[in-house]
Design a protein around this motif. Structure first.
Motif, PDB file in Angstrom:
ATOM      1  N   SER A 324      -0.917   9.072  17.344  1.00 14.34           N
ATOM      2  CA  SER A 324      -1.109   7.638  17.583  1.00 14.34           C
ATOM      3  C   SER A 324      -0.483   6.807  16.475  1.00 14.34           C
ATOM      4  CB  SER A 324      -2.602   7.305  17.688  1.00 14.34           C
ATOM      5  OG  SER A 324      -3.243   7.480  16.438  1.00 14.34           O
ATOM      6  N   ALA A 325       0.333   7.461  15.624  1.00 10.60           N
ATOM      7  CA  ALA A 325       0.909   6.787  14.457  1.00 10.60           C
ATOM      8  C   ALA A 325      -0.184   6.066  13.677  1.00 10.60           C
ATOM      9  CB  ALA A 325       2.020   5.822  14.862  1.00 10.60           C
ATOM     10  N   SER A 326      -1.330   6.758  13.538  1.00  8.39           N
ATOM     11  CA  SER A 326      -2.499   6.211  12.839  1.00  8.39           C
ATOM     12  C   SER A 326      -2.815   4.791  13.296  1.00  8.39           C
ATOM     13  CB  SER A 326      -2.303   6.274  11.319  1.00  8.39           C
ATOM     14  OG  SER A 326      -2.549   7.582  10.868  1.00  8.39           O
ATOM     15  N   TRP A 327      -3.163   4.732  14.579  1.00  9.27           N
ATOM     16  CA  TRP A 327      -3.490   3.454  15.218  1.00  9.27           C
ATOM     17  C   TRP A 327      -2.351   2.464  15.082  1.00  9.27           C
ATOM     18  CZ3 TRP A 327      -9.380   2.392  14.188  1.00  9.27           C
ATOM     19  CH2 TRP A 327     -10.099   2.830  15.305  1.00  9.27           C
ATOM     20  N   TRP A 328      -1.136   2.979  15.335  1.00  5.09           N
ATOM     21  CA  TRP A 328       0.055   2.153  15.506  1.00  5.09           C
ATOM     22  C   TRP A 328       0.583   1.562  14.201  1.00  5.09           C
ATOM     23  CZ3 TRP A 328      -2.618  -1.473  19.604  1.00  5.09           C
ATOM     24  CH2 TRP A 328      -3.278  -0.687  20.555  1.00  5.09           C
ATOM     25  N   THR A 329       0.089   2.062  13.060  1.00  4.54           N
ATOM     26  CA  THR A 329       0.507   1.474  11.781  1.00  4.54           C
ATOM     27  C   THR A 329       1.683   2.206  11.155  1.00  4.54           C
ATOM     28  OG1 THR A 329      -0.999   2.872  10.487  1.00  4.54           O
ATOM     29  CG2 THR A 329      -1.874   0.778  11.308  1.00  4.54           C
ATOM     30  N   GLN A 330       1.786   3.507  11.404  1.00  3.26           N
ATOM     31  CA  GLN A 330       2.806   4.284  10.718  1.00  3.26           C
ATOM     32  C   GLN A 330       4.201   3.901  11.206  1.00  3.26           C
ATOM     33  OE1 GLN A 330       3.050   6.264   8.138  1.00  3.26           O
ATOM     34  NE2 GLN A 330       0.899   5.864   7.744  1.00  3.26           N
ATOM     35  N   ALA A 331       5.057   3.613  10.277  1.00  2.00           N
ATOM     36  CA  ALA A 331       6.435   3.279  10.621  1.00  2.00           C
ATOM     37  C   ALA A 331       7.408   4.293  10.057  1.00  2.00           C
ATOM     38  CB  ALA A 331       6.787   1.886  10.100  1.00  2.00           C
ATOM     39  N   LEU A 332       7.099   4.828   8.875  1.00  2.42           N
ATOM     40  CA  LEU A 332       8.051   5.686   8.170  1.00  2.42           C
ATOM     41  C   LEU A 332       7.420   7.012   7.765  1.00  2.42           C
ATOM     42  CD1 LEU A 332       9.462   2.851   5.900  1.00  2.42           C
ATOM     43  CD2 LEU A 332      10.438   3.686   8.038  1.00  2.42           C
ATOM     44  N   GLY A 333       6.266   7.326   8.317  1.00  2.00           N
ATOM     45  CA  GLY A 333       5.585   8.566   7.978  1.00  2.00           C
ATOM     46  C   GLY A 333       4.674   8.402   6.775  1.00  2.00           C
ATOM     47  N   HIS A 334       3.716   9.298   6.672  1.00  2.29           N
ATOM     48  CA  HIS A 334       2.752   9.258   5.574  1.00  2.29           C
ATOM     49  C   HIS A 334       3.410   9.663   4.252  1.00  2.29           C
ATOM     50  CE1 HIS A 334      -0.701   8.892   8.344  1.00  2.29           C
ATOM     51  NE2 HIS A 334       0.007   9.684   9.139  1.00  2.29           N
ATOM     52  N   GLY A 335       2.909   9.087   3.184  1.00  2.00           N
ATOM     53  CA  GLY A 335       3.345   9.489   1.847  1.00  2.00           C
ATOM     54  C   GLY A 335       4.796   9.166   1.546  1.00  2.00           C
ATOM     55  N   HIS A 336       5.339   8.121   2.125  1.00  2.00           N
ATOM     56  CA  HIS A 336       6.746   7.777   1.876  1.00  2.00           C
ATOM     57  C   HIS A 336       6.902   7.331   0.421  1.00  2.00           C
ATOM     58  CE1 HIS A 336      10.712   6.011   2.226  1.00  2.00           C
ATOM     59  NE2 HIS A 336      10.807   6.502   3.464  1.00  2.00           N
ATOM     60  N   PRO A 337       7.724   8.024  -0.362  1.00  2.00           N
ATOM     61  CA  PRO A 337       7.777   7.728  -1.801  1.00  2.00           C
ATOM     62  C   PRO A 337       8.246   6.318  -2.127  1.00  2.00           C
ATOM     63  CG  PRO A 337       9.509   9.285  -1.178  1.00  2.00           C
ATOM     64  CD  PRO A 337       8.593   9.162  -0.006  1.00  2.00           C
ATOM     65  N   SER A 338       9.143   5.761  -1.340  1.00  2.00           N
ATOM     66  CA  SER A 338       9.640   4.410  -1.638  1.00  2.00           C
ATOM     67  C   SER A 338       8.539   3.372  -1.485  1.00  2.00           C
ATOM     68  CB  SER A 338      10.817   4.063  -0.715  1.00  2.00           C
ATOM     69  OG  SER A 338      11.919   4.901  -0.968  1.00  2.00           O
ATOM     70  N   LEU A 339       7.687   3.542  -0.482  1.00  2.00           N
ATOM     71  CA  LEU A 339       6.587   2.599  -0.292  1.00  2.00           C
ATOM     72  C   LEU A 339       5.529   2.770  -1.377  1.00  2.00           C
ATOM     73  CD1 LEU A 339       6.088   2.646   3.590  1.00  2.00           C
ATOM     74  CD2 LEU A 339       7.758   1.419   2.202  1.00  2.00           C
ATOM     75  N   THR A 340       5.288   4.024  -1.761  1.00  2.00           N
ATOM     76  CA  THR A 340       4.319   4.276  -2.836  1.00  2.00           C
ATOM     77  C   THR A 340       4.778   3.638  -4.143  1.00  2.00           C
ATOM     78  OG1 THR A 340       3.697   6.378  -1.813  1.00  2.00           O
ATOM     79  CG2 THR A 340       3.130   6.087  -4.131  1.00  2.00           C
ATOM     80  N   LEU A 341       6.051   3.781  -4.455  1.00  2.00           N
ATOM     81  CA  LEU A 341       6.575   3.222  -5.697  1.00  2.00           C
ATOM     82  C   LEU A 341       6.568   1.693  -5.660  1.00  2.00           C
ATOM     83  CD1 LEU A 341       9.503   5.716  -6.354  1.00  2.00           C
ATOM     84  CD2 LEU A 341       7.377   5.507  -7.655  1.00  2.00           C
ATOM     85  N   ALA A 342       6.856   1.116  -4.480  1.00  2.76           N
ATOM     86  CA  ALA A 342       6.805  -0.342  -4.355  1.00  2.76           C
ATOM     87  C   ALA A 342       5.390  -0.844  -4.604  1.00  2.76           C
ATOM     88  CB  ALA A 342       7.280  -0.765  -2.960  1.00  2.76           C
ATOM     89  N   ALA A 343       4.398  -0.122  -4.061  1.00  6.87           N
ATOM     90  CA  ALA A 343       2.997  -0.514  -4.276  1.00  6.87           C
ATOM     91  C   ALA A 343       2.608  -0.367  -5.737  1.00  6.87           C
ATOM     92  CB  ALA A 343       2.091   0.347  -3.394  1.00  6.87           C
TER      93      ALA A 343
END
Length: 794
Positions: A324-343
């Protein structure tokens, strides 16, 4: 896919830098482990340099204790003593370097082979090469490469000058990717004494630090060097020594057992403490009904499964596709390093800051991207809030105030304004958002539906024909049956081409007549609120786009003003469909009309955290300008425009833009355009697969756009139906692995499918970057599950 076994304790050894002594620590740990375990395994996934200097050879040489020795294995050997990625380039022309998937699958298979030794307590050490960010064979840094295995880590610290900084930096890099660091081990250098500082530093982070004696310098005499090295290992693996490494082995055992105990306790603790959304707790009968998600990576969960004694060689962690892409939220997969680093960067720089009459770069950059993206050509402002539901509350306030200001109605009368929409709509669970929907299963006792909802014509594919189904109330009997059937999805979504058809006239007449009746009854409206093209929570309903277009045109035709919004403000709830979830950045260009207000969330932050953006036209914004503060939009949330969410969203939009020109998207569009000649309507799901599903007797109809596959099954209809869940229940269980090919899940292991249903509707959703191999495998699983039911019915 993380692997976890009761009888096989595995640790992955990372180095804070190159040449910090990983192999010496590995050898010492392995040697000390021989006294505690039945079997000890050392695995070096990749080795570069002369074979006589190979790390696995060193381990074997110095762990030969009488009739017991460590078993050592190296999977890939490269000749040059340089970084593996460079060594692979320098190999001869016939060398076929493994892909990341092949490399990780080889490690996973090696671990699973070792787990087959039933009844034997086994320790395994997997040693990396160089520092934590040293590249693997493909060039992917090791932290990202090994993340999909998610093995608990040992960090070998740097005891040299500058080693404190290097060790802490390595630790933080591991932490940012979610690794569990069970221990830090380094040499006890008496001059720099890094171990003293690091022991104190890591103690505050609940990580044990162990220091062992520094090994002797390499002696030029090989025989003497061997003797000195053997004496060294004898000393640090001896329980009588101050530098004995045995306490580290004992600690690693404790960490392993603690992890098992924690996972085992989570179901009971959860049932005692958690109230889930959308769950009837009375139906959760036992602890086995609780899905314990230990970690997630890419499109997969690692889910804890208790094993019976007969299955002790199986991993306690099962790989499940996040269907379910985690209730429609997942766009780039879990644990994406670029998003983690941005956060992490935004968290370190800002945390959260007060936003009214202030600005910060993450919020401003995101607003500019949204105005040039889904807001291009119509929106002038971005208002931030917490999630899709609160974003819709903002949109409703904007619209209703604008109507009040233009018409001059009193504040009391404005409270009686309703909304126009479609049956099956859902805009969130806050009270105002629920009021904008008809009565239904999601609403609460305090909910007071305010408005009128048209029953919409719907689109579906059956027997390879795309067709429209008219609801009761719209009389299409005068039309030729061919008016409801189309050769392709592209044809039905060519709205401009269909505007002059008889069906368009029927829609227009029906909508106009209904609105006239409502007006005569004294019903007044403040907005038209639509989920464009697809209504998600209402049952994944694909609405005929022509009907929505004519609704908008009809509403706007009642107002001839030449500037600003006309008729009623049009709100697009694009929380679900926006930002390429269904294959397009925004739905306005396809419908041929643009909204006055739109709402975006879910995909907006790649599934990392809550954030919503409500976009508005300048004419809507101007409504709130005045001399009094009371004229302003008095709405806000504590975390409005929180920098972390804005930074992650901005990075998400950047990556999505790159994906829009990727080879996988181009190939998918070509797959769908072959039948229609148009790539406007396309899907990551294979067209032939979708059409074959539409021919199955058990399937009432099917639809697919972008990342979404929707299968409506025959039988009991409605939200409370359990037919879809029952028919596809076999998907939850991993299939036995086909020996002719490796599973596309992380680690190459068989996987289950974690999916949700809406009554008689089953839907499956990928990320925007899910690999074609994973999707093809999912298609096979879905096909076989439905085919199995068809055979049983015969």
């Amino acid at each position: 896919m993380s692997l976890l076994f009761k009888h096989l304790r595995i640790h992955q050894i990372f180095g804070a830098n190159t040449d910090v002594g990983k192999t010496i620590i590995s050898t010492a740990l392995a040697r000390a482990s021989l006294a505690k375990a039945d079997r000890v395994i050392y695995l070096k996934p990749v080795s570069s340099g002369p074979s006589e200097d190979a790390d696995d050879g060193h381990v074997v040489k110095y762990t030969n204790l009488g009739n017991r020795r460590v078993q050592a294995e190296c999977l890939y050997r490269l000749r040059d003593p340089v970084s593996p990625h460079l060594a692979a380039i320098r190999e001869d022309a016939t060398y076929n370097a493994p892909t990341d998937d092949t490399f990780i699958n080889a490690i996973s298979m090696s671990i699973q082979r070792q787990a087959q030794e039933v009844g034997k307590q086994t320790y395994m050490y997997v040693e990396t090469a160089g520092g934590v960010h040293s590249p693997g064979i493909s060039g992917t840094t090791q932290l990202d490469l090994y993340r999909r295995l998610f093995l608990p880590a040992i960090l070998v610290g740097d005891s040299r000058l500058g080693g404190i900084s290097a060790t802490i930096s390595a630790y933080e890099s591991l932490l940012l990717r979610g690794y569990d660091i069970d221990a830090v081990i380094l040499f006890k250098d008496s001059y720099y004494r890094n171990y003293e500082y690091l022991e104190s530093y890591f103690k505050t982070r609940s990580i044990r630090t162990f220091a062992v004696d520094t090994p002797p310098e390499k002696h030029p005499d090989p025989t003497l060097n061997t003797s000195l090295t053997e004496e060294y290992y004898e000393r640090i693996a001896s329980q009588s020594s101050e530098s004995d490494i045995t306490p580290a082995v004992t600690h690693l055992d404790t960490c392993h057992q603690s992890r098992l105990a924690t996972l085992d306790s989570l179901p009971r603790r959860t049932l005692d403490a958690i109230w889930w959304p959308f769950v009837q707790h009375k139906h959760v009968k036992s602890e086995s009904d609780v899905s314990v998600i230990d970690s997630a990576f890419s499109d997969f969960f690692s889910v804890f499964r208790r094993r019976t004694p007969a299955k002790t060689t199986m991993s306690l962690l099962q790989s499940d596709f996040d269907g379910s892409a985690s209730w429609w939220t997942q766009a780039l997969g879990h644990g994406h390093p670029s998003l983690t680093l941005a956060a992490a960067r935004a968290s370190g720089r800002y945390g959260h800051v007060m936003f009214p009459e202030a600005t910060h770069l993450p919020a401003l950059e995101l607003a500019e991207k949204l105005l040039q993206g889904p807001g291009r050509g119509w929106a002038s402002r971005v208002f931030y809030s917490d999630d899709g539901s609160t974003g819709m509350e903002v949109a409703l306030k904007m619209a209703l105030r604008s109507v009040s200001a233009r018409t001059g109605i009193s504040r009391e009368d404005s409270k009686r304004l309703g909304v126009l929409g479609l049956k099956g709509s859902y805009h969130g669970d806050t009270i105002g958002a629920m009021d904008a929907c008809e009565e239904g299963v999601y609403t609460c006792d305090w909910h007071n539906a305010k408005g009128y909802w048209f029953d919409p014509p719907t689109v579906g594919i059956k027997d390879e024909r795309v067709s429209i189904t008219l609801p009761n109330g719209i009389d299409g009997t005068v039309l030729d049956p061919s008016s409801f059937r189309f050769e392709s999805s592209a044809a039905i979504y060519d709205v401009e081409q269909r505007m002059g058809t008889e069906l368009a006239q029927i829609y227009s007449k029906h909508i106009t007549h209904t609105l006239q009746k409502l007006k005569a009854q004294g019903v007044t409206f403040g907005a038209l609120v639509l989920e464009p093209l697809v209504m998600g929570a209402g049952g994944m309903i694909f609405v005929d786009p022509l009907f929505q277009r004519i609704m908008i045109d009809t509403i706007r035709s009642e107002d001839t003003s030449s500037s600003g919004w006309r008729g009623l403000p049009i709100i697009f709830d694009e929380v679900f469909v926006g930002l390429y979830r269904i294959g397009m950045e925004s739905t306005g260009p396809l419908l041929g009309v643009l909204p006055d207000i739109s709402v975006h969330a879910k995909i907006l932050t790649g599934g990392n955290m809550p954030l919503a953006a409500t976009l508005a036209s300048d004419s809507i914004f101007q409504t709130f300008l005045g001399d009094s503060k009371a004229d302003a939009l008095l709405h806000g949330h504590s975390y409005t425009a929180h920098p972390i969410g804005c930074a992650v969203a901005s990075e998400t939009l950047k990556i999505i833009q790159e994906l829009s020109t990727s080879e996988s998207w181009i190939t998918a569009k070509e797959n769908w355009s072959q039948a229609s000649g148009s790539s406007r309507i396309w899907s990551l799901w294979d067209r032939n697969f979708v059409m074959e599903l539409s021919r199955m007797d058990v399937v009432k109809e099917v639809m697919s756009m972008g990342t979404v596959l929707v299968v409506k099954l025959k039988g009991e209809e409605g939200y409370v139906s359990t037919s879809a869940q029952a028919l596809l229940s076999s998907l939850k269980v991993p299939e036995p692995q086909d020996s002719s090919r490796i599973s596309p899940s992380p680690g190459g292991v068989p996987f289950g499918v974690h999916f949700r249903t809406l009554g008689d509707v089953a839907y499956f959703m990928t990320s925007l970057n899910t690999s074609p191999d994973v999707i093809r495998s999912l298609e096979d699983r879905i096909w076989r599950a439905l085919q199995k039911h068809a055979v049983q019915d015969e």
